[in-house]
Write a protein that holds these residues in place. Structure first.
Motif, PDB file in Angstrom:
ATOM      1  N   LEU A  66       0.924  -1.339  -0.021  1.00 52.06           N
ATOM      2  CA  LEU A  66      -0.042   0.044   0.172  1.00 52.06           C
ATOM      3  C   LEU A  66       0.968   1.237   0.077  1.00 52.06           C
ATOM      4  O   LEU A  66       0.462   2.187  -0.710  1.00 52.06           O
ATOM      5  CB  LEU A  66      -1.165   0.050   1.254  1.00 52.06           C
ATOM      6  CG  LEU A  66      -1.881   1.156   1.126  1.00 52.06           C
ATOM      7  CD1 LEU A  66      -2.776   1.189  -0.122  1.00 52.06           C
ATOM      8  CD2 LEU A  66      -2.773   1.101   2.540  1.00 52.06           C
ATOM      9  N   TYR A  67       1.840   1.178   0.759  1.00 50.39           N
ATOM     10  CA  TYR A  67       2.831   2.367   0.810  1.00 50.39           C
ATOM     11  C   TYR A  67       3.270   2.750  -0.803  1.00 50.39           C
ATOM     12  O   TYR A  67       3.329   3.816  -1.155  1.00 50.39           O
ATOM     13  CB  TYR A  67       4.042   2.195   1.544  1.00 50.39           C
ATOM     14  CG  TYR A  67       3.930   2.421   2.961  1.00 50.39           C
ATOM     15  CD1 TYR A  67       3.567   3.977   3.300  1.00 50.39           C
ATOM     16  CD2 TYR A  67       3.923   1.714   4.181  1.00 50.39           C
ATOM     17  CE1 TYR A  67       3.454   4.314   4.715  1.00 50.39           C
ATOM     18  CE2 TYR A  67       3.823   2.146   5.491  1.00 50.39           C
ATOM     19  CZ  TYR A  67       3.536   3.596   5.743  1.00 50.39           C
ATOM     20  OH  TYR A  67       3.461   3.795   7.018  1.00 50.39           O
ATOM     21  N   GLU A  68       3.757   1.650  -1.252  1.00 49.06           N
ATOM     22  CA  GLU A  68       4.138   1.801  -2.899  1.00 49.06           C
ATOM     23  C   GLU A  68       2.921   2.353  -3.668  1.00 49.06           C
ATOM     24  O   GLU A  68       3.147   3.373  -4.622  1.00 49.06           O
ATOM     25  CB  GLU A  68       4.668   0.399  -3.310  1.00 49.06           C
ATOM     26  CG  GLU A  68       5.220   0.697  -4.886  1.00 49.06           C
ATOM     27  CD  GLU A  68       5.626  -0.915  -5.441  1.00 49.06           C
ATOM     28  OE1 GLU A  68       6.466  -0.870  -6.217  1.00 49.06           O
ATOM     29  OE2 GLU A  68       5.019  -1.882  -4.920  1.00 49.06           O
ATOM     30  N   GLN A  69       1.905   1.815  -3.489  1.00 55.56           N
ATOM     31  CA  GLN A  69       0.521   2.156  -4.311  1.00 55.56           C
ATOM     32  C   GLN A  69       0.371   3.501  -4.162  1.00 55.56           C
ATOM     33  O   GLN A  69      -0.156   4.250  -5.204  1.00 55.56           O
ATOM     34  CB  GLN A  69      -0.541   1.316  -4.054  1.00 55.56           C
ATOM     35  CG  GLN A  69      -1.575   1.406  -5.046  1.00 55.56           C
ATOM     36  CD  GLN A  69      -2.775   0.761  -4.489  1.00 55.56           C
ATOM     37  OE1 GLN A  69      -3.056  -0.099  -3.707  1.00 55.56           O
ATOM     38  NE2 GLN A  69      -3.853   0.594  -5.403  1.00 55.56           N
ATOM     39  N   VAL A  70       0.322   4.017  -3.014  1.00 54.94           N
ATOM     40  CA  VAL A  70      -0.038   5.455  -2.466  1.00 54.94           C
ATOM     41  C   VAL A  70       0.833   6.487  -2.944  1.00 54.94           C
ATOM     42  O   VAL A  70       0.647   7.542  -3.278  1.00 54.94           O
ATOM     43  CB  VAL A  70      -0.398   5.519  -1.301  1.00 54.94           C
ATOM     44  CG1 VAL A  70      -0.897   6.842  -0.858  1.00 54.94           C
ATOM     45  CG2 VAL A  70      -1.696   4.587  -0.851  1.00 54.94           C
ATOM     46  N   ALA A  71       2.457   5.949  -2.821  1.00 52.10           N
ATOM     47  CA  ALA A  71       3.453   6.811  -3.189  1.00 52.10           C
ATOM     48  C   ALA A  71       3.220   7.226  -4.412  1.00 52.10           C
ATOM     49  O   ALA A  71       3.578   8.375  -5.177  1.00 52.10           O
ATOM     50  CB  ALA A  71       4.602   6.086  -2.949  1.00 52.10           C
ATOM     51  N   ILE A  72       3.046   6.195  -5.426  1.00 49.76           N
ATOM     52  CA  ILE A  72       2.795   6.213  -7.169  1.00 49.76           C
ATOM     53  C   ILE A  72       1.626   7.411  -7.075  1.00 49.76           C
ATOM     54  O   ILE A  72       1.689   8.281  -8.200  1.00 49.76           O
ATOM     55  CB  ILE A  72       2.679   5.210  -7.785  1.00 49.76           C
ATOM     56  CG1 ILE A  72       3.869   4.292  -7.722  1.00 49.76           C
ATOM     57  CG2 ILE A  72       2.017   5.317  -9.213  1.00 49.76           C
ATOM     58  CD1 ILE A  72       3.857   2.845  -8.036  1.00 49.76           C
ATOM     59  N   ALA A  73       0.556   7.302  -6.407  1.00 58.39           N
ATOM     60  CA  ALA A  73      -0.657   8.155  -6.599  1.00 58.39           C
ATOM     61  C   ALA A  73      -0.288   9.466  -6.022  1.00 58.39           C
ATOM     62  O   ALA A  73      -0.799  10.475  -6.829  1.00 58.39           O
ATOM     63  CB  ALA A  73      -1.850   7.551  -5.717  1.00 58.39           C
ATOM     64  N   ALA A  74       0.359   9.551  -5.172  1.00 59.23           N
ATOM     65  CA  ALA A  74       0.852  10.901  -4.501  1.00 59.23           C
ATOM     66  C   ALA A  74       1.691  11.615  -5.586  1.00 59.23           C
ATOM     67  O   ALA A  74       1.315  12.979  -6.006  1.00 59.23           O
ATOM     68  CB  ALA A  74       1.621  10.685  -3.298  1.00 59.23           C
ATOM     69  N   MET A  75       2.474  11.018  -6.349  1.00 61.79           N
ATOM     70  CA  MET A  75       3.200  11.751  -7.432  1.00 61.79           C
ATOM     71  C   MET A  75       2.355  12.198  -8.459  1.00 61.79           C
ATOM     72  O   MET A  75       2.477  13.199  -9.155  1.00 61.79           O
ATOM     73  CB  MET A  75       4.260  10.713  -7.942  1.00 61.79           C
ATOM     74  CG  MET A  75       5.467  10.550  -7.033  1.00 61.79           C
ATOM     75  SD  MET A  75       6.813   9.731  -7.544  1.00 61.79           S
ATOM     76  CE  MET A  75       6.413   8.100  -7.101  1.00 61.79           C
TER      77      MET A  75
END
Length: 308
Positions: A66-75
């Motif tokens: 989830l950290y990875e998924q949300v990091a990409i979404a945040a970018m």
């Protein structure tokens, strides 16, 4: 491609979350499974879970996914501060991870630090030349900088390795077509090659037949026009006769061929019949879908010397 059932499921979960009924994690898992971005929702729902220690700990090992998924979404959402924070957390957990290294490179790209991002991507590809994500990021980065010739170069290198990626073939064809406006007709031949590759692997997708026909029509000449006519006809067949662009394409091809093959009785007769059938279908469709524009269509057909 997302099915109607999957889309309905996404909408149902989204409405459920927005109304306070839970389902955020299920929504995020489904988005990930379907390989979608939906960045605004992923960022909103995912960051809410990660900021709640109880919900976060309940995820177990899925927390890091989830950290990875949300990091990409945040970018994607230009929340680079949050992306940086989450990537730092992942760095602390997975030291020397190439997957986290990829995220760092994408963050550099999101910041517009093109040279640093390219250096990071090159380094990662030296260690794993089969990383599809990094290859595609290089293409996206070139396009973001307006460097279409660079995007072509990276796409060609990518397709040397991943020849079955039909999205990449289509993207390359579209770049060739867009560049033709500024360069030369020869790029349409490159685009034609890309669509030929797509048609070999996906012969039942109408869009590829239609796009290939457009390219062939633009290239012109008797042989290409006959081929274009065939692919426009295939588009009509695959769509149950409901593609107006393909119908009009047949009228254009038949009109052009009538000029090039004047005096050849067989061709003249065949083109005339095909024109009439296509024009009749077009006018019928316009009367049903856009009756106010029938006169405009009729005028266009007359300019091609076509009558239904």
């Amino acid at each position: 491609m997302v099915s109607k059932t999957e889309e309905e499921q996404l909408i149902r979960l989204e409405n459920q979350v927005e109304n306070g009924g839970g389902g955020a994690w299920e929504y995020l898992c489904l988005v990930r499974k379907l390989k979608l971005r939906r960045s605004d929702r992923v960022f909103k729902y995912g960051s809410a879970i990660l900021s709640d220690p109880k919900k976060r700990s309940a995820l177990g090992l899925e927390e890091w996914t989830l950290y990875e998924q949300v990091a990409i979404a945040a970018m994607d959402c230009q929340r680079l501060d949050v992306a940086k924070e989450y990537i730092k957390i992942l760095q602390g957990k997975f030291r020397e991870s190439k997957r986290v290294g990829r995220l760092e490179a994408i963050l550099l790209e999101a910041k517009g630090l093109w040279a640093e991002a390219e250096k990071a991507y090159s380094s990662l590809l030296e260690e794993n030349q089969f990383d599809q994500v990094i290859h595609r990021r290089r293409v996206a980065m070139a396009k973001a900088q307006g460097n279409l010739s660079g995007a072509i170069e990276w796409l060609n290198k990518y397709l040397e390795i991943f020849m079955a990626d039909h999205d990449a073939w289509r993207e390359l064809a579209e770049i060739y077509v867009s560049l033709q406006m500024w360069v030369s007709l020869s790029l349409y031949k490159q685009a034609a090659f890309c669509y030929e590759e797509l048609l070999l692997s996906h012969p039942t997708i109408p869009l590829y037949h239609l796009s290939y026909a457009d390219v062939l029509y633009t290239l012109g000449g008797v042989e290409n026009l006959h081929a274009a006519k065939k692919y426009y006809a295939a588009t009509i067949d695959l769509t149950g006769g409901k593609n107006n662009r393909a119908l009009f394409g047949i009228c254009l091809c038949a009109s052009a061929l009538a000029q090039l093959t004047r005096g050849r009785n067989k061709d003249d007769k065949e083109n005339s019949e095909l024109q009439s059938l296509s024009a009749e279908a077009l006018e019928k469709a316009y009367k049903q879908q856009s009756p106010t524009k029938v006169s405009v269509l009729s005028s266009a057909l007359r300019s091609l010397k076509v009558s239904s």
